[in-house]
Design an enzyme around this catalytic site. Structure first.
Site, mmCIF file in Angstrom:
data_model
loop_
_atom_site.group_PDB
_atom_site.id
_atom_site.type_symbol
_atom_site.label_atom_id
_atom_site.label_comp_id
_atom_site.label_asym_id
_atom_site.label_seq_id
_atom_site.Cartn_x
_atom_site.Cartn_y
_atom_site.Cartn_z
ATOM 1 N N LYS A 209 0.832 -1.201 0.000
ATOM 2 C CA LYS A 209 0.000 0.000 0.000
ATOM 3 C C LYS A 209 0.866 1.250 0.000
ATOM 4 C CE LYS A 209 -4.095 -2.108 2.041
ATOM 5 N NZ LYS A 209 -4.955 -1.870 0.876
ATOM 6 N N HIS A 267 0.453 -8.333 9.415
ATOM 7 C CA HIS A 267 0.214 -6.943 9.045
ATOM 8 C C HIS A 267 0.650 -5.962 10.129
ATOM 9 C CE1 HIS A 267 -1.801 -8.665 5.756
ATOM 10 N NE2 HIS A 267 -3.021 -8.716 6.239
#
Length: 514
Positions: A209, A267
């Protein structure tokens, strides 16, 4: 017609070494295992088309599907076409699709079928001859971890894992990378016995991202942040990944895994490492990994895990104006399941920079909104030369990096309220990618697939990072299991169980409302 070659100004995946040049993959193919799964249809196939549409894949790029289906090449092509039409982020162009479709192949078979893998080897060899893929092939394992060993052994047996002179073979692994330290080590051993370590790409799509990468730019390209990015000024850090959806149809995967293994181990610990790491000597793969590994090796879990962790499970409630069922009533969830859908933990980092600064990590499903953010919350000013009534509504300064859905950065600070009297109140200064840049951010899988095809590994964690992450989470999981209590119920549409709020109150803090 060939795919359009976008200019550097239009291309968010341009070559960082020369902004005039797009980063275009060389001759290659990708073999996709798990083509019938949601990830392949919703993310991988559309991302491949978008890369082709941006002109970032070679004209001869080929996509090979492998599954236990009685399909011909055109049947698989139809599946890809439907996924692209539904999910692609770039406009559909018939000429781009025709070029891509010419390289689509399908091999039917199961993972333990020697004949199917022999046929796959023949198909790959034909692509080298017919499509000019040059012996360069990536194998994307979008499959359950329990099948990794079988597929890797078949790739080795059939010779598919062995590159010809001057070519490459790579394997891509989707999370989870094991379910604990022991299984992660076993999995790493299996994969790296077949493929060299630098040919193994572990996908963590959060690292693709744009905002996650911008965190590094924010910290190290700006003199204003780095001097205060330490325990002298930072009170605490909150890292949140909240989802407003339930498990959907993923009970087969999720039940027995839970929020901590699904999100915190990979994550959130990766986001923690990027937030807390020292400046690397260089921003190549080795430099970044070294600094992240230092952080993860310095992480300390709470001495009192009952007070320093929280876990919950969503109950029935209302979400987005609709009544929703609780986790235990979801299709496919075992009766009395103790799988958590919410997990929160306090972690400390025993380094000079972060000593005494708690990092609070939380993730959950069926929460108030969908958001992922990193909030660096600063200490109060040591002295306020104002009347107490002038600063009643003044909170703590904060830098908030929004990873999704509205990528950007927010600064929270105190400012005077207009008027005759001195009154200071919190205000925010907001930077959003969509408003500040004309070029669109690439979808995470676009970036990661292209990096893998180019052989550029900075955004892919190596097995050392994976094992360090499990070292952190394993004792917490064992504590929860030994405790024997079911997760605390929390109402869908809220912000998690009361125990998570109590964990923060013990430290004299509270969770941010994103």
């Amino acid at each position: 017609m060939s795919p359009a070659r976008v200019t550097a100004d239009q291309n968010p995946l341009r070559d960082p070494r020369d902004k005039r040049l797009p980063r275009i993959a060389g001759p290659c193919s990708m073999v996709l295992f798990g083509v019938t799964g949601d990830l392949a249809r919703k993310k991988l196939m559309p991302a491949i088309y978008d890369l082709a549409n941006r002109g970032l894949l070679p004209p001869g790029f080929s996509l090979v599907g492998f599954a236990r289906r009685d399909w011909a090449d055109q049947d698989f092509g139809k599946i890809v076409y439907e996924a692209v039409k539904e999910r692609a982020r770039t406009p559909f162009r018939e000429e781009v699709w025709r070029t891509l479709a010419e390289g689509i192949r399908f091999v039917p078979g199961s993972f333990d079928d020697d004949g199917a893998f022999d046929l796959l080897a023949e198909t790959v060899a034909e692509l080298d001859e017919q499509r000019g893929t040059g012996g360069n092939h990536a194998f994307y394992l979008s499959i359950p971890p329990g099948s990794f060993a079988t597929v890797c052994q078949q790739l080795e047996r059939s010779g598919l894992s062995t590159p010809q002179s001057g070519s490459w073979r790579r394997v891509v692994i989707e999370k989870p990378f094991g379910r604990d330290l022991a299984s992660a080590r076993e999995l790493n051993s299996i994969v790296e016995n077949v493929f060299p370590a630098d040919c193994v790409f572990r996908i963590d799509h959060y690292l693709g991202k744009e905002t996650v990468q911008n965190l590094l730019a924010l910290r190290f390209a700006n003199q204003m942040f780095e001097p205060v990015w330490n325990a002298n000024y930072v009170d605490h850090v909150q890292i949140t990944m909240a989802e407003d959806i339930g498990i959907g149809g993923r009970a087969g995967y999720y039940d027995g895994i839970g929020a901590a293994r699904d999100v915190i181990q990979n994550h959130l610990l990766q986001l923690l490492a990027l937030t807390a790491m020292e400046e690397p000597v260089s921003f190549d793969a080795q430099g970044l990994r070294l600094e992240k590994e230092k952080v993860l090796s310095a992480v300390r879990i709470p001495a009192d895990l009952a007070a320093g962790t929280a876990r919950g499970q969503y109950a029935a409630g209302w979400q987005g104006g609709e009544e929703v069922v609780g986790y235990l009533d979801e299709d496919g969830v075992a009766d009395g399941s103790r799988t958590e859908t919410y997990a929160a933990v306090r972690l400390d980092i025993d380094t000079r920079r972060w000593a005494g600064v708690p990092f609070y990590l939380r993730t959950g499903k069926r929460l108030g909104k969908r958001v992922t953010e990193i909030a660096v919350v600063f200490k109060q000013a040591p002295h306020l030369p104002f009347k107490s009534t002038a600063t009643e509504e003044l909170g703590q300064n904060a830098v908030v990096i929004r990873v999704q859905p509205d990528e950007g950065v927010t600064l929270r600070f105190g400012a005077k309220v207009p008027g005759a009297q001195m009154e200071v109140r919190d205000v925010t200064m907001d930077f959003g990618y969509g408003r500040s840049f004309t070029e669109s951010s690439p979808e995470a899988y676009e970036r990661l697939i292209l990096d893998m095809l180019l052989g550029e590994p900075p955004l892919f964690p190596r097995h050392e990072e994976v094992e360090l992450s499990w070292r952190i989470l394993d004792p917490i999981e064992r504590f929860w299991e030994k405790k024997g209590k079911p997760p605390e119920q929390y109402v869908s549409g809220g912000w998690g169980p009361d125990s998570a709020d109590e964990m923060m109150r013990r430290d004299g803090r509270e969770w941010r409302l994103p």
